[in-house]
Design a protein around this motif. Structure first.
Motif, PDB file in Angstrom:
ATOM      1  N   PHE A 114       0.823  -1.213   0.000  1.00 35.73           N
ATOM      2  CA  PHE A 114       0.000   0.000   0.000  1.00 35.73           C
ATOM      3  C   PHE A 114       0.853   1.257   0.000  1.00 35.73           C
ATOM      4  CE2 PHE A 114      -1.515   3.219   3.130  1.00 35.73           C
ATOM      5  CZ  PHE A 114      -2.370   3.907   2.273  1.00 35.73           C
ATOM      6  N   TRP A 115       1.860   1.276   0.886  1.00 37.07           N
ATOM      7  CA  TRP A 115       2.663   2.486   0.977  1.00 37.07           C
ATOM      8  C   TRP A 115       3.614   2.644  -0.211  1.00 37.07           C
ATOM      9  CZ3 TRP A 115       1.787   6.853   2.917  1.00 37.07           C
ATOM     10  CH2 TRP A 115       1.060   6.987   4.107  1.00 37.07           C
ATOM     11  N   VAL A 116       4.039   1.544  -0.793  1.00 38.11           N
ATOM     12  CA  VAL A 116       4.838   1.649  -2.013  1.00 38.11           C
ATOM     13  C   VAL A 116       3.998   2.281  -3.121  1.00 38.11           C
ATOM     14  CG1 VAL A 116       5.917   0.323  -3.876  1.00 38.11           C
ATOM     15  CG2 VAL A 116       6.424  -0.234  -1.502  1.00 38.11           C
ATOM     16  N   GLY A 317       5.195   7.531   3.541  1.00 40.45           N
ATOM     17  CA  GLY A 317       5.235   6.199   2.955  1.00 40.45           C
ATOM     18  C   GLY A 317       6.600   5.560   3.079  1.00 40.45           C
ATOM     19  N   MET A 318       7.631   6.343   2.836  1.00 37.11           N
ATOM     20  CA  MET A 318       8.986   5.809   2.970  1.00 37.11           C
ATOM     21  C   MET A 318       9.286   5.436   4.412  1.00 37.11           C
ATOM     22  SD  MET A 318      11.247   8.132   0.367  1.00 37.11           S
ATOM     23  CE  MET A 318      10.773   8.293  -1.366  1.00 37.11           C
ATOM     24  N   TYR A 319       8.781   6.227   5.337  1.00 35.83           N
ATOM     25  CA  TYR A 319       8.966   5.939   6.766  1.00 35.83           C
ATOM     26  C   TYR A 319       8.343   4.595   7.133  1.00 35.83           C
ATOM     27  CZ  TYR A 319       7.854   6.135  11.757  1.00 35.83           C
ATOM     28  OH  TYR A 319       7.690   5.824  13.081  1.00 35.83           O
ATOM     29  N   SER A 320       7.104   4.391   6.716  1.00 37.06           N
ATOM     30  CA  SER A 320       6.369   3.209   7.169  1.00 37.06           C
ATOM     31  C   SER A 320       6.809   1.926   6.478  1.00 37.06           C
ATOM     32  CB  SER A 320       4.862   3.421   6.952  1.00 37.06           C
ATOM     33  OG  SER A 320       4.587   3.644   5.592  1.00 37.06           O
ATOM     34  N   THR A 321       7.227   2.000   5.218  1.00 38.13           N
ATOM     35  CA  THR A 321       7.597   0.760   4.515  1.00 38.13           C
ATOM     36  C   THR A 321       8.798   0.072   5.151  1.00 38.13           C
ATOM     37  OG1 THR A 321       8.849   2.135   2.945  1.00 38.13           O
ATOM     38  CG2 THR A 321       6.663   1.405   2.261  1.00 38.13           C
ATOM     39  N   GLY A 322       9.790   0.850   5.554  1.00 40.63           N
ATOM     40  CA  GLY A 322      10.950   0.257   6.194  1.00 40.63           C
ATOM     41  C   GLY A 322      10.602  -0.423   7.500  1.00 40.63           C
ATOM     42  N   PHE A 379      -5.046   0.876  -7.152  1.00 36.80           N
ATOM     43  CA  PHE A 379      -4.241  -0.105  -6.425  1.00 36.80           C
ATOM     44  C   PHE A 379      -4.098   0.284  -4.954  1.00 36.80           C
ATOM     45  CE2 PHE A 379      -2.535  -1.373 -10.659  1.00 36.80           C
ATOM     46  CZ  PHE A 379      -2.800  -2.731 -10.554  1.00 36.80           C
ATOM     47  N   ALA A 380      -3.849   1.561  -4.695  1.00 39.20           N
ATOM     48  CA  ALA A 380      -3.640   2.014  -3.324  1.00 39.20           C
ATOM     49  C   ALA A 380      -4.894   1.864  -2.485  1.00 39.20           C
ATOM     50  CB  ALA A 380      -3.180   3.475  -3.316  1.00 39.20           C
ATOM     51  N   THR A 381      -6.060   2.136  -3.078  1.00 40.69           N
ATOM     52  CA  THR A 381      -7.302   2.097  -2.314  1.00 40.69           C
ATOM     53  C   THR A 381      -7.592   0.707  -1.771  1.00 40.69           C
ATOM     54  OG1 THR A 381      -8.205   3.906  -3.635  1.00 40.69           O
ATOM     55  CG2 THR A 381      -9.770   2.592  -2.373  1.00 40.69           C
ATOM     56  N   ILE A 382      -7.514  -0.308  -2.625  1.00 41.84           N
ATOM     57  CA  ILE A 382      -7.864  -1.655  -2.184  1.00 41.84           C
ATOM     58  C   ILE A 382      -6.854  -2.197  -1.186  1.00 41.84           C
ATOM     59  CG2 ILE A 382      -6.681  -2.883  -4.043  1.00 41.84           C
ATOM     60  CD1 ILE A 382     -10.162  -3.727  -2.623  1.00 41.84           C
ATOM     61  N   SER A 383      -5.568  -1.909  -1.378  1.00 39.62           N
ATOM     62  CA  SER A 383      -4.557  -2.414  -0.441  1.00 39.62           C
ATOM     63  C   SER A 383      -4.606  -1.643   0.877  1.00 39.62           C
ATOM     64  CB  SER A 383      -3.159  -2.322  -1.056  1.00 39.62           C
ATOM     65  OG  SER A 383      -2.855  -0.993  -1.451  1.00 39.62           O
ATOM     66  N   GLY A 384      -4.911  -0.348   0.823  1.00 47.87           N
ATOM     67  CA  GLY A 384      -5.010   0.438   2.050  1.00 47.87           C
ATOM     68  C   GLY A 384      -6.216   0.045   2.884  1.00 47.87           C
TER      69      GLY A 384
END
Length: 486
Positions: A114-116, A317-322, A379-384
């Protein structure tokens, strides 16, 4: 993996201290508050609202209000879980404990995706804003520059990240309040080029409040849901907040007034200053409104603000993905490569790989600049929304166990639970069904089964190699820290 104990109190049942995860608690109350306030003020409001207005007209205001209520119920459910056990990998941790190890695996990797994808969305929007000043700039170039620059920011420290987000959010909040006040001045006192025609009657006079019928309004639900994605980011900050038991509930309780002011209030003013028929998809309604007012400098300023909003969301987004990749790795559900922290307590490896994936956005902007935003939004909506579904399901299971006395009760109990969480789940299900009727949104429903197959196959492979990683999760069992707390 070594286990450490979570300190709990019999009196209120809440977790007093989060498990040591190796992170440095560098996010203070001021920063957490602004991350919470500014987290949902981004592309969905500033750019996506243009498309939504063209589909629903003034009734979009009602859509934001209704969805806002559901978002508040989701956040209160998350708040109750966070006070029971505040951890940085909150969504996947709760899924492991209450829904099983497979759901934890799916949630962690889906939230990472989602965040990617959201990062791609936001740099796409930022590129669109840059071209407001110069249409000759190829859309892919700003996307590349912004992605690399934000990655550098995330290499410094979590405290610097928090400070940057504080000022990003301050710009957004100040700008929206300023736009509301200017818009009120235009409506009430009639100054500027838009003054003679500005009126609250625009909300019902130009084809009615529902110009395209109830159906048109319903079809904007997925756009509005996308606008609110990232409100749950405060849950990811739990492992790095200086005082999570005090700061997080306060941040979550700001949800109603920020939705009322920044979304409902701003749209009422914008749609009263200028008729909804003026706005076009792909153009920020805020920029268009200032242009109609006759303040080109004002429109340029607003464009800068929405550019800041997009970069803020991409930075988050970069913060949370890591963090999410490291949480998966610590639980044996991801490559051990991601467990290592830098000397400053940062999950550099996970962030770097995620940023590499975000560079796909540069390719999308090069190949299909006109449709880039629509593709990635879907893509972002469904994964989020999957994160919200897991939060609600986990909350229902947790509340049932807490009410039976099997688990300590949280000090921040959600109102109307568990029925409020069940209602929110039904609402999300409605949105997913409606996405199937929209050609642009339907692509995400095609992608979801493919992603599910990839996750299912990966789960079976990893489980066969490391079966201990998929044992039943216990709330007190977490990985020992690799890095001392700063």
């Amino acid at each position: 993996m070594t286990s450490v104990q979570v300190e709990t109190h019999e009196g209120d049942g809440a977790a007093e201290a989060a498990p040591e995860e190796g992170y440095r608690r560098g996010l203070g109350s001021r920063q957490i508050q602004m991350i919470a306030i500014g987290g949902a003020i981004g592309t969905g409001l500033f750019l996506g609202a243009g498309l939504a207005i063209s589909k629903a007209g003034p009734s979009l205001i009602l859509t934001y209000a209704v969805v806002g209520v559901v978002i508040f119920l989701i956040m209160r459910a998350l708040g109750e879980l966070l006070m029971y056990r505040p951890v940085s990998g909150s969504f996947s941790e709760y899924a492991r404990e209450f829904l099983g190890p497979f759901m934890g695996f799916v949630t962690g990797w889906t939230y990472w995706l989602f965040w990617v994808v959201t990062g791609i969305t936001e740099v796409t929007a930022a590129s669109t804003y840059v071209r407001y000043w110069n249409h000759d700039i190829p859309q892919w170039l700003p996307a590349l520059v912004f992605t690399v620059a934000l990655f550098v920011v995330n290499l410094i420290s979590v405290k610097i990240f928090g400070e940057l987000e504080f000022w990003f959010s301050m710009v957004k909040v100040t700008a929206i309040v300023g736009m509301i006040l200017i818009g009120l001045g235009v409506i009430l006192f009639g100054f500027s080029d838009a003054g003679p025609t500005a009126s609250f009657s625009h909300l019902w006079a130009d084809g009615g409040f529902f110009p395209h019928g109830i159906g048109g309004t319903l079809m904007t639900l997925q756009i509005v849901m996308f606008a609110f994605l990232a409100v749950e980011l405060v849950g990811v900050t739990a492992g790095e907040a200086t005082n999570p038991r005090k700061v997080l509930p306060k941040a979550i309780n700001t949800v109603p007034w920020r939705i009322g002011l920044f979304y409902v209030g701003a749209l009422i003013i914008i749609l009263s200053v200028v008729s909804w028929t003026v706005f076009e998809p792909g153009v920020s309604p805020f920029v268009a409104a200032f242009a109609k007012i006759g303040l080109p400098a004002g429109a340029a300023i607003v464009n800068f603000v929405v550019l800041t909003a997009a970069l803020s969301s991409a930075n988050s987004g970069m913060y949370s993905t890591g963090r999410m990749l490291r949480d998966l790795a610590l639980n044996g559900q991801g490559p051990k490569f991601f467990t290592k922290l830098t000397d400053r307590g940062l999950p550099l490896r996970g962030t770097a790989v995620s940023v590499g994936m975000m560079l796909i956005g540069v390719v999308i902007n090069y190949v299909a600049p006109g449709k880039a935003f629509d593709y990635v939004v879907s893509f972002a909506t469904i994964s989020g929304m999957w994160a919200w579904i897991v939060i609600l399901l986990s909350h229902i299971r947790y509340r049932a166990k807490a009410d039976r006395g099997e688990l300590p009760k949280s000090s921040f109990r959600a109102p109307g639970a568990p029925w409020a969480s069940a209602f929110s789940l039904a609402f999300i299900a409605l949105v997913i069904v409606l996405m199937g009727f929209d050609a642009d949104s339907r692509i995400s429903l095609y992608a979801a089964p493919v992603w599910a197959v990839i996750l299912g196959a990966s789960y079976l492979v990893i489980k066969r190699r490391t079966p201990e990683a998929f044992a039943t999760a216990r709330p007190e069992a977490v990985a020992a820290p690799e890095h001392p707390q700063g």
